[in-house]
Scaffold this motif. Structure first.
Motif, short mmCIF file in Angstrom:
data_model
loop_
_atom_site.label_atom_id
_atom_site.label_comp_id
_atom_site.label_asym_id
_atom_site.label_seq_id
_atom_site.Cartn_x
_atom_site.Cartn_y
_atom_site.Cartn_z
N ALA A 328 83.47 90.36 76.71
CA ALA A 328 83.59 88.95 76.33
C ALA A 328 82.90 88.66 75.00
O ALA A 328 83.33 87.79 74.25
CB ALA A 328 83.02 88.05 77.43
N THR A 329 81.84 89.40 74.70
CA THR A 329 81.13 89.14 73.43
C THR A 329 81.94 89.60 72.22
O THR A 329 81.80 89.04 71.14
CB THR A 329 79.75 89.82 73.41
OG1 THR A 329 79.90 91.24 73.48
CG2 THR A 329 78.89 89.34 74.56
N ALA A 331 85.00 89.18 71.89
CA ALA A 331 86.09 88.23 71.68
C ALA A 331 85.80 87.30 70.52
O ALA A 331 86.71 86.97 69.74
CB ALA A 331 86.33 87.42 72.96
N ALA A 332 84.55 86.86 70.39
CA ALA A 332 84.23 85.88 69.34
C ALA A 332 84.56 86.39 67.94
O ALA A 332 85.34 85.75 67.21
CB ALA A 332 82.76 85.47 69.44
N MET A 387 83.56 82.77 74.75
CA MET A 387 84.91 83.34 74.60
C MET A 387 85.98 82.25 74.68
O MET A 387 86.89 82.19 73.83
CB MET A 387 85.16 84.39 75.68
CG MET A 387 86.52 85.05 75.58
SD MET A 387 86.76 86.38 76.77
CE MET A 387 86.78 85.45 78.30
N CYS A 421 91.88 88.02 77.04
CA CYS A 421 90.72 87.22 77.42
C CYS A 421 90.64 87.02 78.93
O CYS A 421 89.54 86.94 79.50
CB CYS A 421 90.74 85.88 76.70
SG CYS A 421 90.44 86.03 74.91
#
Length: 470
Positions: A328-329, A331-332, A387, A421
């Motif tokens: 998830a990190t 994704a940014a 996210m 995602c």
């Protein structure tokens, strides 16, 4: 920009990511989780001061570089106000050092804030001068300005890792200050002809006004983007614990693969597309770049998901959750990089207020989700909130660009981002219960991605200068 120059720009982010693969585990073994959390706040504080002091003029410099004849005048007009504002900001930091240290770091030592101020000044100078290298396409020098500080940070902390000395947060601060000073020295030396000429150049007030008209809306957007980046850290600091913030920080640090993609692409993309606009090239090629970048993003997700279990080999047991959070990190930075292409029409149309709107929307999403999820899930809630906020950011910038500039095919973009995602969120939430099965799912998705983007790979792999953008 030829292939050799692009490769030169890639050296810095790749080297930085490689150094981080050593630095992050070393810090987690040598320092407490609370100090790792404080280090996250330290980095956010430095980035905030740099952002505020730059006033968007760093981006204005990039935008005007190809349209201004006198480079020395541009440097003086764009950079001098930034340095003056930075020095003014150090005054309240010195006066209010102790209460600020307590508020931000849960420490009563005023030296903590003094070091933040000094690091911020050095970081700003390094940031501004590195833009000169970037715009002149001095790729290897630019890469050196990025990688040398990270390497020196590791070297300075070496004795701490190897011998039994007192390991406290102040040592991390000193190491960071030395690394930023090194960056400033490296970039100052590499750009000595430019800034030396700027010292005697005139301040062009008309140019400065034009820069500020373009840049000031970006300050608001930049502050919003910083708040978007910092929201989860602030939520964890205020509604959870420093230890939980430490876990979140380590997961962010290991999103290095995504940061490499963002760093390389961001350095190359803006100068190239602005030159296309000036030279009136066929801008349909933006669509092709978007498709190729989406393919890379999907492949990075799969690679990180498939091999995240390897983090257990290098981290202490208290960071077991990191291997599930890291998806998830990443994704940014990946979604932000996609938005740089799909939302480029905002900048080309000089309607930067839409960037502000996109950032504010994403910030609101992040704030609401952090308030709801962090008290319940801790670091898991923080990464999920960030996210989802970046998904909103991507959609807003893409739709704004379509309205302001030209249509951009986006069906495959939205479908791909939704799938990636959703799987990343599932990994965060059920990964601790399913173990390595999540890695197998991501490994199985890899051939699907390779087939789905089979038209994009040949163009990217073709050994021809500029193949990516043809």
């Amino acid at each position: 920009m030829n292939a050799r120059t692009i490769a030169g720009f890639a050296v810095g982010p790749v080297a930085t990511a490689a150094i981080s693969l050593v630095t992050v585990p070393a810090v987690t073994w040598a320092f407490s989780a609370d100090d790792v959390g404080r280090f996250n706040i330290l980095q956010l504080s430095v980035s905030f001061v740099v952002l505020l002091a730059s006033m968007g003029l760093d981006q204005g410099y990039v935008r005007e570089f190809h349209e201004t004849d006198d480079a020395a005048v541009l440097v003086r007009s764009a950079f001098l106000p930034c340095l003056l504002v930075a020095m003014l900001l150090t005054v309240p930091a010195v006066v209010l050092a102790e209460p600020l240290a307590q508020l931000l770091f849960d420490l009563s030592d005023p030296r903590v804030i003094w070091l933040v101020a000094a690091s911020s000044l050095a970081a700003l100078l390094a940031r501004l001068l590195s833009l000169v290298l970037r715009m002149k396409e001095r790729s290897l020098a630019f890469s050196a300005s990025q990688a040398v500080p990270k390497l020196l940070f590791l070297v300075v902390l070496g004795p701490v890792f190897l011998i039994a000395v007192t390991r406290e947060f102040l040592l991390l601060e000193v190491a960071l200050l030395i690394s930023w000073v090194a960056a400033a020295v490296v970039t100052a030396w590499a750009t000595r002809d430019t800034w030396f000429g700027a010292l005697s150049a005139r301040l062009d007030r008309q140019l400065l006004r034009r820069l500020l008209r373009y840049s000031l809306p970006l300050v608001v957007a930049g502050l919003g983007y910083w708040a978007l980046t910092a929201a989860s850290s602030v939520a964890l600091r205020s509604m959870s614990s420093l230890a939980e913030l430490g876990v979140y920080s380590v997961a962010l640090s290991f999103a290095g693969a995504a940061v490499v993609v963002q760093s390389i692409f961001s350095v190359v993309w803006a100068p190239v597309v602005y030159r296309w606009a000036v030279e009136e090239h066929d801008l349909d090629r933006v669509d092709r770049v978007a498709g190729r970048l989406l393919a890379v993003v999907a492949l990075v997700f799969c690679a990180v998901g498939a091999f995240s279990f390897l983090l257990d080999l290098v981290l202490p047991a208290r960071y077991d959750a990191v291997k599930y959070l890291v998806l998830a990190t990443i994704a940014a930075p990946l979604l932000y990089t996609l938005s740089e292409v799909t939302g480029i029409g905002i900048n080309l149309a000089r309607r930067t207020s839409w960037s502000v709107a996109a950032t504010v929307l994403a910030l609101l999403v992040s704030a609401v989700l952090n308030l709801l999820l962090v008290p319940l899930l801790g670091a898991q809630g923080a990464v999920l909130a960030t996210m989802v906020a970046y998904v909103a950011f991507l959609v807003m910038r893409t739709e704004a660009s379509r309205q302001l500039w030209r249509p951009l095919p986006r069906g495959r973009l939205y479908v791909t981002v939704t799938v990636l995602c959703s799987l990343a969120a599932a990994t965060v939430l059920v990964g601790p219960d399913t173990g390595h099965w999540t890695s197998l799912v991501w490994a199985a998705l890899t051939p699907v991605v390779l087939v789905a983007f089979r038209r994009e790979w040949p163009a990217m792999l073709r050994p021809v200068s500029g193949a990516w953008t043809r």
